[in-house]
Design a protein around this motif. Structure first.
Motif, PDB file in Angstrom:
ATOM      1  N   ASP A  11       8.316   4.536  -3.653  1.00 16.29           N
ATOM      2  CA  ASP A  11       6.891   4.730  -3.914  1.00 16.29           C
ATOM      3  C   ASP A  11       6.445   4.121  -5.248  1.00 16.29           C
ATOM      4  O   ASP A  11       5.456   4.557  -5.852  1.00 16.29           O
ATOM      5  N   THR A  12       7.157   3.116  -5.717  1.00 19.21           N
ATOM      6  CA  THR A  12       6.786   2.429  -6.960  1.00 19.21           C
ATOM      7  C   THR A  12       5.336   1.963  -6.898  1.00 19.21           C
ATOM      8  O   THR A  12       4.869   1.462  -5.878  1.00 19.21           O
ATOM      9  N   TRP A  13       4.622   2.132  -8.026  1.00 18.49           N
ATOM     10  CA  TRP A  13       3.249   1.626  -8.111  1.00 18.49           C
ATOM     11  C   TRP A  13       3.134   0.758  -9.350  1.00 18.49           C
ATOM     12  O   TRP A  13       3.110   1.249 -10.470  1.00 18.49           O
ATOM     13  N   ASN A  14       3.078  -0.535  -9.130  1.00 24.54           N
ATOM     14  CA  ASN A  14       2.895  -1.493 -10.209  1.00 24.54           C
ATOM     15  C   ASN A  14       1.404  -1.637 -10.479  1.00 24.54           C
ATOM     16  O   ASN A  14       0.602  -1.743  -9.540  1.00 24.54           O
ATOM     17  N   SER A  15       1.029  -1.674 -11.739  1.00 23.80           N
ATOM     18  CA  SER A  15      -0.390  -1.708 -12.108  1.00 23.80           C
ATOM     19  C   SER A  15      -1.105  -2.960 -11.606  1.00 23.80           C
ATOM     20  O   SER A  15      -2.333  -2.990 -11.531  1.00 23.80           O
ATOM     21  N   SER A  16      -0.345  -4.015 -11.269  1.00 23.55           N
ATOM     22  CA  SER A  16      -0.972  -5.235 -10.770  1.00 23.55           C
ATOM     23  C   SER A  16      -1.286  -5.167  -9.281  1.00 23.55           C
ATOM     24  O   SER A  16      -1.902  -6.081  -8.727  1.00 23.55           O
ATOM     25  N   CYS A  17      -0.871  -4.092  -8.634  1.00 22.22           N
ATOM     26  CA  CYS A  17      -1.074  -3.939  -7.192  1.00 22.22           C
ATOM     27  C   CYS A  17      -2.081  -2.830  -6.915  1.00 22.22           C
ATOM     28  O   CYS A  17      -2.063  -1.797  -7.592  1.00 22.22           O
ATOM     29  N   PRO A  18      -2.938  -3.000  -5.931  1.00 23.76           N
ATOM     30  CA  PRO A  18      -3.941  -1.967  -5.648  1.00 23.76           C
ATOM     31  C   PRO A  18      -3.356  -0.689  -5.055  1.00 23.76           C
ATOM     32  O   PRO A  18      -3.993   0.363  -5.123  1.00 23.76           O
ATOM     33  N   TYR A  19      -2.160  -0.769  -4.475  1.00 23.35           N
ATOM     34  CA  TYR A  19      -1.552   0.399  -3.852  1.00 23.35           C
ATOM     35  C   TYR A  19      -0.079   0.506  -4.239  1.00 23.35           C
ATOM     36  O   TYR A  19       0.562  -0.492  -4.567  1.00 23.35           O
ATOM     37  N   PRO A  20       0.486   1.711  -4.164  1.00 22.26           N
ATOM     38  CA  PRO A  20       1.942   1.841  -4.317  1.00 22.26           C
ATOM     39  C   PRO A  20       2.628   1.137  -3.152  1.00 22.26           C
ATOM     40  O   PRO A  20       2.039   0.948  -2.079  1.00 22.26           O
ATOM     41  N   VAL A  21       3.887   0.770  -3.338  1.00 26.72           N
ATOM     42  CA  VAL A  21       4.579  -0.058  -2.355  1.00 26.72           C
ATOM     43  C   VAL A  21       4.689   0.621  -1.002  1.00 26.72           C
ATOM     44  O   VAL A  21       4.651  -0.049   0.048  1.00 26.72           O
ATOM     45  N   ASP A  22       4.790   1.946  -0.960  1.00 27.85           N
ATOM     46  CA  ASP A  22       4.951   2.620   0.324  1.00 27.85           C
ATOM     47  C   ASP A  22       3.671   2.635   1.151  1.00 27.85           C
ATOM     48  O   ASP A  22       3.691   3.053   2.316  1.00 27.85           O
ATOM     49  N   LYS A  23       2.567   2.179   0.582  1.00 24.97           N
ATOM     50  CA  LYS A  23       1.312   2.085   1.325  1.00 24.97           C
ATOM     51  C   LYS A  23       1.126   0.702   1.951  1.00 24.97           C
ATOM     52  O   LYS A  23       0.126   0.444   2.621  1.00 24.97           O
ATOM     53  N   TYR A  24       2.076  -0.192   1.708  1.00 29.21           N
ATOM     54  CA  TYR A  24       2.055  -1.519   2.318  1.00 29.21           C
ATOM     55  C   TYR A  24       2.948  -1.528   3.550  1.00 29.21           C
ATOM     56  O   TYR A  24       4.023  -0.913   3.553  1.00 29.21           O
ATOM     57  N   PHE A  25       2.537  -2.241   4.573  1.00 31.82           N
ATOM     58  CA  PHE A  25       3.409  -2.486   5.714  1.00 31.82           C
ATOM     59  C   PHE A  25       4.381  -3.613   5.376  1.00 31.82           C
ATOM     60  O   PHE A  25       5.575  -3.508   5.607  1.00 31.82           O
ATOM     61  N   TRP A  26       3.839  -4.693   4.822  1.00 32.26           N
ATOM     62  CA  TRP A  26       4.639  -5.875   4.507  1.00 32.26           C
ATOM     63  C   TRP A  26       5.128  -5.822   3.068  1.00 32.26           C
ATOM     64  O   TRP A  26       4.355  -5.588   2.154  1.00 32.26           O
ATOM     65  N   LEU A  27       6.424  -6.044   2.889  1.00 29.29           N
ATOM     66  CA  LEU A  27       6.980  -6.179   1.544  1.00 29.29           C
ATOM     67  C   LEU A  27       6.790  -7.605   1.049  1.00 29.29           C
ATOM     68  O   LEU A  27       6.552  -7.842  -0.133  1.00 29.29           O
ATOM     69  N   ASN A  28       6.938  -8.550   1.947  1.00 31.22           N
ATOM     70  CA  ASN A  28       6.676  -9.965   1.672  1.00 31.22           C
ATOM     71  C   ASN A  28       6.272 -10.614   2.990  1.00 31.22           C
ATOM     72  O   ASN A  28       5.866  -9.912   3.917  1.00 31.22           O
ATOM     73  N   ASP A  29       6.381 -11.917   3.099  1.00 33.15           N
ATOM     74  CA  ASP A  29       5.856 -12.572   4.299  1.00 33.15           C
ATOM     75  C   ASP A  29       6.747 -12.411   5.526  1.00 33.15           C
ATOM     76  O   ASP A  29       6.334 -12.758   6.641  1.00 33.15           O
ATOM     77  N   VAL A  30       7.963 -11.890   5.354  1.00 28.41           N
ATOM     78  CA  VAL A  30       8.885 -11.716   6.481  1.00 28.41           C
ATOM     79  C   VAL A  30       9.365 -10.272   6.623  1.00 28.41           C
ATOM     80  O   VAL A  30       9.474  -9.752   7.729  1.00 28.41           O
ATOM     81  N   HIS A  31       9.628  -9.630   5.504  1.00 30.48           N
ATOM     82  CA  HIS A  31      10.212  -8.290   5.527  1.00 30.48           C
ATOM     83  C   HIS A  31       9.141  -7.207   5.422  1.00 30.48           C
ATOM     84  O   HIS A  31       8.053  -7.438   4.899  1.00 30.48           O
ATOM     85  N   VAL A  32       9.490  -6.026   5.918  1.00 31.86           N
ATOM     86  CA  VAL A  32       8.583  -4.889   5.851  1.00 31.86           C
ATOM     87  C   VAL A  32       9.151  -3.843   4.896  1.00 31.86           C
ATOM     88  O   VAL A  32      10.318  -3.895   4.511  1.00 31.86           O
ATOM     89  N   THR A  33       8.319  -2.895   4.522  1.00 35.53           N
ATOM     90  CA  THR A  33       8.729  -1.873   3.561  1.00 35.53           C
ATOM     91  C   THR A  33       9.609  -0.816   4.223  1.00 35.53           C
ATOM     92  O   THR A  33       9.703  -0.729   5.450  1.00 35.53           O
ATOM     93  N   SER A  34      10.216   0.002   3.390  1.00 35.36           N
ATOM     94  CA  SER A  34      11.055   1.081   3.892  1.00 35.36           C
ATOM     95  C   SER A  34      10.239   2.049   4.750  1.00 35.36           C
ATOM     96  O   SER A  34      10.772   2.638   5.696  1.00 35.36           O
ATOM     97  N   THR A  35       8.966   2.196   4.441  1.00 37.75           N
ATOM     98  CA  THR A  35       8.100   3.057   5.252  1.00 37.75           C
ATOM     99  C   THR A  35       8.012   2.536   6.675  1.00 37.75           C
ATOM    100  O   THR A  35       8.103   3.308   7.643  1.00 37.75           O
ATOM    101  N   ALA A  36       7.831   1.226   6.829  1.00 33.60           N
ATOM    102  CA  ALA A  36       7.797   0.628   8.166  1.00 33.60           C
ATOM    103  C   ALA A  36       9.152   0.744   8.849  1.00 33.60           C
ATOM    104  O   ALA A  36       9.238   0.947  10.064  1.00 33.60           O
ATOM    105  N   HIS A  37      10.224   0.618   8.076  1.00 31.25           N
ATOM    106  CA  HIS A  37      11.569   0.760   8.642  1.00 31.25           C
ATOM    107  C   HIS A  37      11.775   2.150   9.248  1.00 31.25           C
ATOM    108  O   HIS A  37      12.573   2.308  10.174  1.00 31.25           O
ATOM    109  N   ARG A  38      11.069   3.147   8.728  1.00 28.47           N
ATOM    110  CA  ARG A  38      11.195   4.497   9.287  1.00 28.47           C
ATOM    111  C   ARG A  38      10.773   4.510  10.756  1.00 28.47           C
ATOM    112  O   ARG A  38      11.423   5.156  11.595  1.00 28.47           O
TER     113      ARG A  38
END
Length: 380
Positions: free
Chosen positions: A272-299
């Motif tokens: 659930d890391t939230w970097n100040s340069s991102c509008p949302y914490p990482v667990d609120k994203y489906f995509w981690l990058n252009d190919v991989h998905v986040t751990s939340t999606a992996h669930r």
């Protein structure tokens, strides 16, 4: 909250080919072959799986190619109803065969995962260098992501994909000859929906390549079952599952379905890391990058595979009543004798995705065919 249609939801992406088996005795041996989506960082010889760590090494929890536990770790740790002993031979960037499609020559492809890792160490199931195994062992195969995404821009992939399919199924046949009888297969996800920055024309080409790759897996799976009526097999249509997740992203707790944040794309220290340069914490994203998905999606991937394993007799702690995604997914494949396999349809964005079930090997390739949606995502 579980939606009214949840009971059928995650069952929809599953095509069950085979009869249900009795519950396996503890511990459950599980072999996995694949790429970065399934790679847990395991190194053979650096610590064997045990009750304390079902993956052996590295120590839990260690994220790999995402921001937290991937689907395989969540499946074995959270959704198991018996002790899992997981031998994860999957390696990031792997393809089916490096001689056909190569990402990195140093990465063991499916070919090397079988020939160099499995055969010398587990090939004799009664005298293994690490662990003996029986007919109850589960064999998971998830390939095609790198094969398709690294080749779809080629002028003609038809012959290439046939060669890849031949190699893929010759390796599965090797496992069968050695005694494997329970298999599950994950198809290639709908990566054309990802935040790649591709033009619509390029996305169409990627879509067509992935659909064709998946068709060949299903077609050959039907033939494999016809040749070996003693096997139990199930596959998860990850393209359908991804379409469902991306369509229902808000219901599933994601804030966005069409972008990723640069600060997260190589992984994060916490789920659930939230970097100040991102509008949302990482667990609120489906995509981690252009190919991989986040751990939340992996669930949600883990939940789908849990239901798939239930279908071939492996008890898990997840059930269709808990499913929260997949209501519009499609079933494709030939049904066991005495059952029906009617096609289902689902709205995906503003387009309709359909599938035709194959009643025989000759028509199995049509099972995953569906019209392509030019509207790729439901816009937020």
């Amino acid at each position: 909250m579980v939606r009214p249609q949840a009971a059928a939801a995650l069952l929809a992406p599953l095509a069950v080919l085979g009869l249900a088996a009795p519950a396996a005795a503890d511990p459950q041996t599980f072999f996995m072959f694949g790429d970065s989506y399934s790679d847990t960082g395991f190194v053979l010889g650096s610590g064997s799986p045990s009750a304390a760590n079902p993956f052996g090494n590295p120590a839990l929890p260690v994220p790999f190619s995402n921001n937290g536990p991937n689907w395989l770790k969540q499946l074995a740790v959270e959704y198991n109803s018996s002790e899992y002993i997981v031998w994860d031979l999957a390696k990031a960037s792997a393809t089916v065969d490096n001689d056909l499609v190569e990402v990195r020559s140093s990465v063991p492809s499916f070919t090397e995962q079988i020939e160099d890792l499995f055969l010398p160490n587990f090939g004799d199931r009664t005298a293994s260098a690490y662990a003996n195994w029986t007919d109850d062992a589960i064999f998971g195969v998830w390939f095609g992501i790198n094969d398709a995404t690294m080749s779809f821009t080629k002028a003609d992939t038809a012959e290439l994909y046939l060669e890849i399919s031949d190699r893929y199924w010759s390796l599965v046949e090797t496992l069968y000859v050695l005694g494997a009888r329970r298999f599950f297969f994950n198809l290639v996800p709908a990566l054309w929906l990802g935040p790649t920055g591709y033009s619509e024309e390029v996305r169409v080409r990627e879509h067509d390549a992935i659909v064709r790759f998946n068709e060949l897996v299903v077609e050959r799976l039907v033939l494999f079952r016809e040749a070996h009526p003693d096997v139990q097999t199930v596959y998860v249509d990850m393209s359908v599952l991804f379409e469902e997740m991306l369509r229902d992203y808000r219901t599933l707790g994601f804030a966005t379905n069409d972008t990723y944040c640069e600060a997260y794309k190589a992984g994060t220290a916490a789920v659930d890391t939230w970097n100040s340069s991102c509008p949302y914490p990482v667990d609120k994203y489906f995509w981690l990058n252009d190919v991989h998905v986040t751990s939340t999606a992996h669930r949600y991937i883990a939940q789908a595979v849990a239901l798939a394993l239930e279908a071939i007799g492996l008890p898990t702690t997840f059930s269709a009543e808990n499913a929260t995604v997949g209501a519009g997914a499609i079933v494709a494949g030939d049904a066991p004798a005495g059952t029906s396999s009617a096609p289902l349809a689902a709205a995906t964005g503003t387009a309709t995705a359909t599938a035709r079930t194959a009643g025989a090997a000759a028509s199995a390739a049509a099972a995953l065919a569906k019209p392509f949606a030019k509207t790729f995502l439901v816009q937020s």
